[in-house]
Design a protein around this motif. Structure first.
Motif, PDB file in Angstrom:
ATOM      1  N   VAL A 112     -52.989 -56.066  13.064  1.00 14.65           N
ATOM      2  CA  VAL A 112     -52.026 -56.794  12.231  1.00 14.65           C
ATOM      3  C   VAL A 112     -51.174 -55.750  11.511  1.00 14.65           C
ATOM      4  O   VAL A 112     -51.700 -54.890  10.780  1.00 14.65           O
ATOM      5  CB  VAL A 112     -52.724 -57.707  11.214  1.00 14.65           C
ATOM      6  N   TRP A 113     -49.859 -55.793  11.743  1.00 17.52           N
ATOM      7  CA  TRP A 113     -48.929 -54.819  11.178  1.00 17.52           C
ATOM      8  C   TRP A 113     -47.945 -55.515  10.240  1.00 17.52           C
ATOM      9  O   TRP A 113     -47.570 -56.670  10.455  1.00 17.52           O
ATOM     10  CB  TRP A 113     -48.131 -54.124  12.270  1.00 17.52           C
ATOM     11  N   LYS A 114     -47.510 -54.789   9.216  1.00 10.49           N
ATOM     12  CA  LYS A 114     -46.463 -55.269   8.312  1.00 10.49           C
ATOM     13  C   LYS A 114     -45.271 -54.314   8.394  1.00 10.49           C
ATOM     14  O   LYS A 114     -45.393 -53.117   8.119  1.00 10.49           O
ATOM     15  CB  LYS A 114     -46.966 -55.325   6.870  1.00 10.49           C
ATOM     16  N   TYR A 115     -44.126 -54.842   8.807  1.00  7.48           N
ATOM     17  CA  TYR A 115     -42.903 -54.044   8.842  1.00  7.48           C
ATOM     18  C   TYR A 115     -42.523 -53.639   7.428  1.00  7.48           C
ATOM     19  O   TYR A 115     -42.465 -54.465   6.515  1.00  7.48           O
ATOM     20  CB  TYR A 115     -41.762 -54.830   9.476  1.00  7.48           C
ATOM     21  N   MET A 116     -42.257 -52.343   7.234  1.00  9.37           N
ATOM     22  CA  MET A 116     -41.898 -51.826   5.916  1.00  9.37           C
ATOM     23  C   MET A 116     -40.403 -51.496   5.832  1.00  9.37           C
ATOM     24  O   MET A 116     -39.689 -52.051   5.012  1.00  9.37           O
ATOM     25  CB  MET A 116     -42.720 -50.571   5.611  1.00  9.37           C
ATOM     26  N   PHE A 117     -39.932 -50.592   6.700  1.00 10.63           N
ATOM     27  CA  PHE A 117     -38.534 -50.208   6.657  1.00 10.63           C
ATOM     28  C   PHE A 117     -38.184 -49.407   7.899  1.00 10.63           C
ATOM     29  O   PHE A 117     -39.058 -48.947   8.636  1.00 10.63           O
ATOM     30  CB  PHE A 117     -38.207 -49.398   5.392  1.00 10.63           C
ATOM     31  N   ASN A 118     -36.899 -49.255   8.112  1.00 12.06           N
ATOM     32  CA  ASN A 118     -36.383 -48.358   9.127  1.00 12.06           C
ATOM     33  C   ASN A 118     -35.814 -47.134   8.414  1.00 12.06           C
ATOM     34  O   ASN A 118     -35.077 -47.265   7.438  1.00 12.06           O
ATOM     35  CB  ASN A 118     -35.288 -49.039   9.962  1.00 12.06           C
ATOM     36  N   VAL A 119     -36.183 -45.949   8.875  1.00  9.72           N
ATOM     37  CA  VAL A 119     -35.695 -44.733   8.229  1.00  9.72           C
ATOM     38  C   VAL A 119     -34.184 -44.625   8.459  1.00  9.72           C
ATOM     39  O   VAL A 119     -33.737 -44.491   9.604  1.00  9.72           O
ATOM     40  CB  VAL A 119     -36.398 -43.485   8.787  1.00  9.72           C
ATOM     41  N   PRO A 120     -33.375 -44.699   7.403  1.00  8.60           N
ATOM     42  CA  PRO A 120     -31.912 -44.658   7.579  1.00  8.60           C
ATOM     43  C   PRO A 120     -31.474 -43.353   8.235  1.00  8.60           C
ATOM     44  O   PRO A 120     -32.062 -42.291   7.998  1.00  8.60           O
ATOM     45  CB  PRO A 120     -31.384 -44.769   6.144  1.00  8.60           C
ATOM     46  N   ILE A 121     -30.423 -43.429   9.021  1.00  7.03           N
ATOM     47  CA  ILE A 121     -29.996 -42.271   9.788  1.00  7.03           C
ATOM     48  C   ILE A 121     -29.565 -41.114   8.898  1.00  7.03           C
ATOM     49  O   ILE A 121     -29.798 -39.941   9.211  1.00  7.03           O
ATOM     50  CB  ILE A 121     -28.872 -42.659  10.781  1.00  7.03           C
ATOM     51  N   ASN A 122     -28.946 -41.422   7.746  1.00  8.87           N
ATOM     52  CA  ASN A 122     -28.524 -40.329   6.866  1.00  8.87           C
ATOM     53  C   ASN A 122     -29.723 -39.595   6.281  1.00  8.87           C
ATOM     54  O   ASN A 122     -29.667 -38.386   6.027  1.00  8.87           O
ATOM     55  CB  ASN A 122     -27.621 -40.854   5.744  1.00  8.87           C
ATOM     56  N   LEU A 123     -30.830 -40.292   6.101  1.00 11.38           N
ATOM     57  CA  LEU A 123     -32.040 -39.633   5.619  1.00 11.38           C
ATOM     58  C   LEU A 123     -32.764 -38.911   6.740  1.00 11.38           C
ATOM     59  O   LEU A 123     -33.397 -37.875   6.510  1.00 11.38           O
ATOM     60  CB  LEU A 123     -32.972 -40.657   4.960  1.00 11.38           C
ATOM     61  N   ARG A 124     -32.682 -39.457   7.948  1.00 16.46           N
ATOM     62  CA  ARG A 124     -33.295 -38.757   9.086  1.00 16.46           C
ATOM     63  C   ARG A 124     -32.680 -37.367   9.240  1.00 16.46           C
ATOM     64  O   ARG A 124     -33.375 -36.376   9.483  1.00 16.46           O
ATOM     65  CB  ARG A 124     -33.052 -39.532  10.386  1.00 16.46           C
ATOM     66  N   ASN A 125     -31.366 -37.304   9.112  1.00 14.98           N
ATOM     67  CA  ASN A 125     -30.671 -36.033   9.350  1.00 14.98           C
ATOM     68  C   ASN A 125     -31.097 -34.950   8.368  1.00 14.98           C
ATOM     69  O   ASN A 125     -31.099 -33.763   8.696  1.00 14.98           O
ATOM     70  CB  ASN A 125     -29.157 -36.239   9.259  1.00 14.98           C
ATOM     71  N   LYS A 126     -31.456 -35.359   7.154  1.00 20.37           N
ATOM     72  CA  LYS A 126     -31.806 -34.374   6.138  1.00 20.37           C
ATOM     73  C   LYS A 126     -33.311 -34.186   5.968  1.00 20.37           C
ATOM     74  O   LYS A 126     -33.789 -33.061   5.817  1.00 20.37           O
ATOM     75  CB  LYS A 126     -31.212 -34.780   4.777  1.00 20.37           C
TER      76      LYS A 126
END
Length: 871
Positions: free
Chosen positions: A228-242
């Motif tokens: 059983v999983w709970k979706y939390m968030f998607n890592v935003p692309i601007n944060l991925r880059n940094k």
């Protein structure tokens, strides 16, 4: 001695949050610095920094360039846990620990005529103890006496005595599949290839995960492998880059203050710290208000004086409706409102029975009998004033002290002065002064508003006034008029008040030294409390008629206080942030200039999937039930969940051969549970289950807190940033982080984006004789003796040299710089112009030092800096 205290992980997170908020609001200024151009003895193995004062001085001497860490250059990060098929993931469980949480009764045995003894041995811990429950010769349950602590594995359990045999009992220590015994260390969340982050709520009794979660729905999802999983968030692309690396990933909240706090002003950005303030006040104008006092009553306007009055009775409406008078020893239900004979109003927040004594508190919640009463307001009171013609011409309101506005912060205070309120006809008001670092008074916190009997505004007095023929002790501070004095020789004062504004003067047998100006302020009164609208005013008297009056009101606003240092606003304290703000203008008044503040009223990216989850998540759900003891002999097992929430239901899976409960499946997670007991009914014995309740607000409400984010990653890139307008064509070998460095030659904080710790020397220079990293000296004559002062070349050209001072010496025009050579006559150049550094590299708090292999930023290659600090 074993410590009996515990520092919770949340304290570490709170410390990290403080640094993060400092940077975001610019309450503090953090800078990356770059320095150290000389090579290491082993270039592939830089030396380890040492935590000594001397090493810090050496590091500061090598500072060349400083670069501001902006709000977008810092993020909370957590360990990156990639979803990989075939891995057993930990599940969210609030009871991972080193305790024995219970005993699993595998077989109840037979023939027990009395209680047997249960003994636990091994497991690395101590203190766990349990007592069996016996019925019809079998162990049918276990009473927990003490969970103990320090167990790293399940201890062995023996059952002896009681006249029976055959009981089999095993201890249960809640260790995660990964081996950790703390939730914050567990692998209970994953990031997928789509950069979606999920929290594991149930790992299906610890099987391998083979189905990657892909949904972004609000409700938990069950995959084919039983997870059983709970979706939390998607890592935003601007944060991925940094901030996304092989070992860390950023974690953020999509919705910010206004959503979470209901429009409270709790985050204030400092756009400009201003200058030359010794005191300051912040006024707020917006569409929010104080929850406890939505409307301030400011005055009464008499629209018709009427006639025939001599001693009228004036009655004001209540601040709240649907109330009843306090009745001793009566029962109260939640939400019920009462008032006492003084016109104070209270709301019951925890039902119970009142005592025989009426409540009197005017702040917070206080237990009265077994009932908790929250103060919610006080009825306004006053007197109608009648003229000689029998007309009501005005109304005098009885008030209390609401706040103190500083008029003069004063100076020269060596300790916090006492705050007293005098005059005004009232009693009971008290306050506490807050001192600044410059010997001044920043603000006053009203600790008791008083008895609502002030007929005019009292005066606020800071400290003790000089009195004639009075004995004073050494270092005591007193004032007279606008002057503050320190007793520098104890004694008894004379009969003439002091008035000197410099030096020390004998007064009687005491010596009084002028210390500075006395602080002063004005009092703003409050009339009643808890009003959301102006109350009706009724004026009555036999023979009098037609008098009409109404209140003048003003909307309450959030209360903010500035903290000053060296004439600048360095942070803002929220006394009461109010609620309901979607717009707010902040204005700073005081004796300084240029300070600019603004509130954070953004709601974040409300259209994102993460925001949708944060808005719609259900609080207090039970998404999993763990088995402590599966019991035995069950053919049928019904699950009942008892608690303070509603709606949770579950079904049990029973092993047909042993009658043991093997799995509990939630059919409805319910809502609003803060505690729950799970009861098993059926034809078996000894089952023991526990419910796992989600974090405050529900799974997905606040990802940084739920993932225990207490690590900050700082990010910067260095390319062709100029230093004093010139390019640094040199290697850097040390970076670090400095908090609140100061401007060169000044005592205020540096606030620029790029700072320099170097001097720019203009001169005619033969570059055949000089190069970067050359050591230079100048001769400085002091009191007839010559001293060499050391410098180092950072960058050089035919018309200038960018140099470091290694001895904190300041070069002057016409200084002769000599190159350090082993023998012969050294080449020289003479300064014709000196540009000073912009930053004092010896100021501020040096927080972090990182020695590296040499790197050279250029137009063709940008160097990325990432620093990870765990609190």
């Amino acid at each position: 001695m074993v410590s009996s205290s515990l520092i919770k992980t949340m304290l570490h997170r709170s410390l990290a949050e403080g640094v993060y908020r400092d940077i975001v609001t610019r309450s503090a200024n953090y800078y990356y610095y770059l320095g150290k151009t000389l090579t290491w003895s082993d270039e592939t193995n830089p030396e380890v920094p040492r935590d000594t004062y001397n090493y810090e001085r050496e590091a500061r001497a090598d500072i060349i360039t400083l670069k501001l860490v902006r709000a977008s250059d810092v993020s909370f990060v957590v360990d990156r846990i990639n979803w990989v098929s075939g891995t057993v993931y930990d599940m969210y469980d609030d009871q991972y620990g080193t305790e024995v949480i219970g005993l699993d009764v595998i077989d109840g045995g037979t023939g027990y005529t009395s209680l047997p003894t249960i003994t636990l041995t091994g497991g690395g811990g101590t203190g766990a103890s349990f007592s069996p429950i016996v019925f019809d010769g079998q162990i049918t349950g276990i009473d927990l006496l003490n969970k103990g602590y320090g167990y790293t594995s399940a201890p062995s359990v023996t059952v002896t005595g009681g006249g029976g045999t055959g009981a089999v009992v095993e201890a249960v220590v809640n260790v995660a599949p990964s081996g950790t015994q703390k939730l914050e260390d567990a692998n209970y969340y994953v990031v997928t290839d789509d950069f979606n982050v999920y929290k594991c709520l149930d790992n299906n009794n610890g099987v391998s995960s083979t189905e990657v979660p892909i949904s972004s729905q609000v409700e938990p999802i069950t995959t084919a492998d039983g997870y059983v999983w709970k979706y939390m968030f998607n890592v935003p692309i601007n944060l991925r880059n940094k901030f996304l690396t092989d070992t860390q990933m950023p974690v953020v909240s999509a919705l910010t203050n206004q959503f979470y706090s209901g429009g409270t002003l709790d985050t204030i950005f400092i756009s400009n710290q201003g200058r030359n303030y010794t005191f300051a006040n912040i006024s707020v104008v917006g569409d929010g208000y104080l929850e406890a006092d939505p409307t301030y009553l400011t005055n009464v306007a008499v629209s018709n004086g009427g006639s025939g009055y001599s001693s009228p009775v004036i009655v004001f409406g209540d601040p709240v409706d649907d109330t009843s008078q306090f009745l001793a020893n009566s029962s109260m239900f939640r939400g019920q409102k009462i008032f006492n004979t003084d016109g104070d109003f209270y709301e019951c927040t925890a039902p119970g029975t009142l005592s025989n004594t009426s409540p009197t508190h005017r702040f917070g919640e206080v237990l009265n009998g077994t009932c908790s009463l929250k103060y919610i307001g006080t009825r306004v009171s006053g007197t109608a004033n009648v003229n000689s013609d029998g007309e009501v011409e005005s109304v005098t309101l009885d008030g209390a002290v609401r706040e103190v506005t500083m008029v003069n912060a004063g100076s020269g205070y060596t300790s916090t002065p006492n705050v007293t309120f005098t005059g005004g006809g009232g009693t009971g008001a008290t306050g506490v002064a807050k001192m600044g670092n410059d010997g001044n008074v920043l603000y006053v916190t009203v600790t008791n508003a008083g008895n609502f009997d002030y007929t005019s505004s009292p005066s606020v007095v800071f400290g003790e006034q000089w009195q004639a023929s009075t004995a004073y002790i050494l270092n005591e501070q007193i004032f007279y008029g606008g002057n503050l004095y320190t007793v520098t020789s104890a004694g008894t004062t004379g009969t003439t008040a002091p008035n000197h504004t410099t030096g020390a003067v004998t007064n009687g047998t005491a010596e009084l030294t002028y210390a500075g100006e006395k602080a002063s302020g004005t009092v703003i009164r409050r009339f009643g409390a808890g009003y959301s609208a102006a109350p009706i005013i009724t004026i009555t008297e036999a023979g009098g008629s037609n008098a009409q009056a109404s209140f003048l009101t003003t909307k309450s606003e959030a209360r903010l206080l500035p903290i000053l240092e060296n004439g600048q606003i360095i942070s803002v304290i929220t006394i009461d942030g109010g609620i309901g703000y979607s717009t707010a203008n902040l204005t700073v008044s005081g004796d300084g200039v240029d300070a600019e503040l603004s509130p954070d009223l953004s709601v974040g990216n409300i259209n994102s999937l993460q925001a949708n989850n944060e808005i719609l998540v259900t609080a207090g759900q039970i998404n999993a039930i763990k088995i402590i003891s599966g019991g035995y002999s069950y053919g049928v097992a019904n699950i009942e969940i008892q608690g303070d929430g509603t709606g949770a239901t579950a079904v049990a899976t029973v092993d047909g051969a042993s009658g043991k409960l093997t799995k509990i499946t939630m059919t409805n997670p319910g809502e609003n549970y803060t505690f729950a007991n799970v009861v098993v009914t059926g034809n078996g014995k000894a089952a023991n289950l526990r419910a796992i309740i989600g974090p405050e607000g529900g799974h997905g409400k606040n990802s940084p807190e739920e993932l225990f984010a207490r690590t900050l990653m700082f990010y910067s890139n260095v390319s062709t940033d100029l230093n004093q307008g010139v390019s640094v064509n040199n290697d850097y070998r040390q970076i670090g982080i400095i908090k609140n460095p100061k401007q060169y030659g000044d005592n205020v904080r540096y606030t620029g984006t790029i700072g320099s710790g170097c001097y720019l020397i203009e001169s005619i220079i033969d570059t055949n004789n000089f190069a970067p990293d050359d050591d230079l000296t100048i001769t400085r004559t002091i009191d007839g003796d010559d001293y060499l002062r050391r410098y180092r070349v950072v960058s050089i050209d035919t018309s200038y040299a960018l140099i470091q001072s290694l001895d904190n010496d300041e070069p002057q025009i016409n200084d002769i710089f000599s190159k350090v050579i082993e023998s012969g006559t050294p080449p020289t150049f003479t300064s014709t112009s000196v540009t000073l550094p912009t930053v004092d590299k010896y100021s501020g708090q040096l927080m972090f030092i990182d020695n590296k292999e040499g790197f050279t930023p250029s137009e063709d290659e940008t160097v990325t800096l990432r620093t990870v600090l765990t609190f």
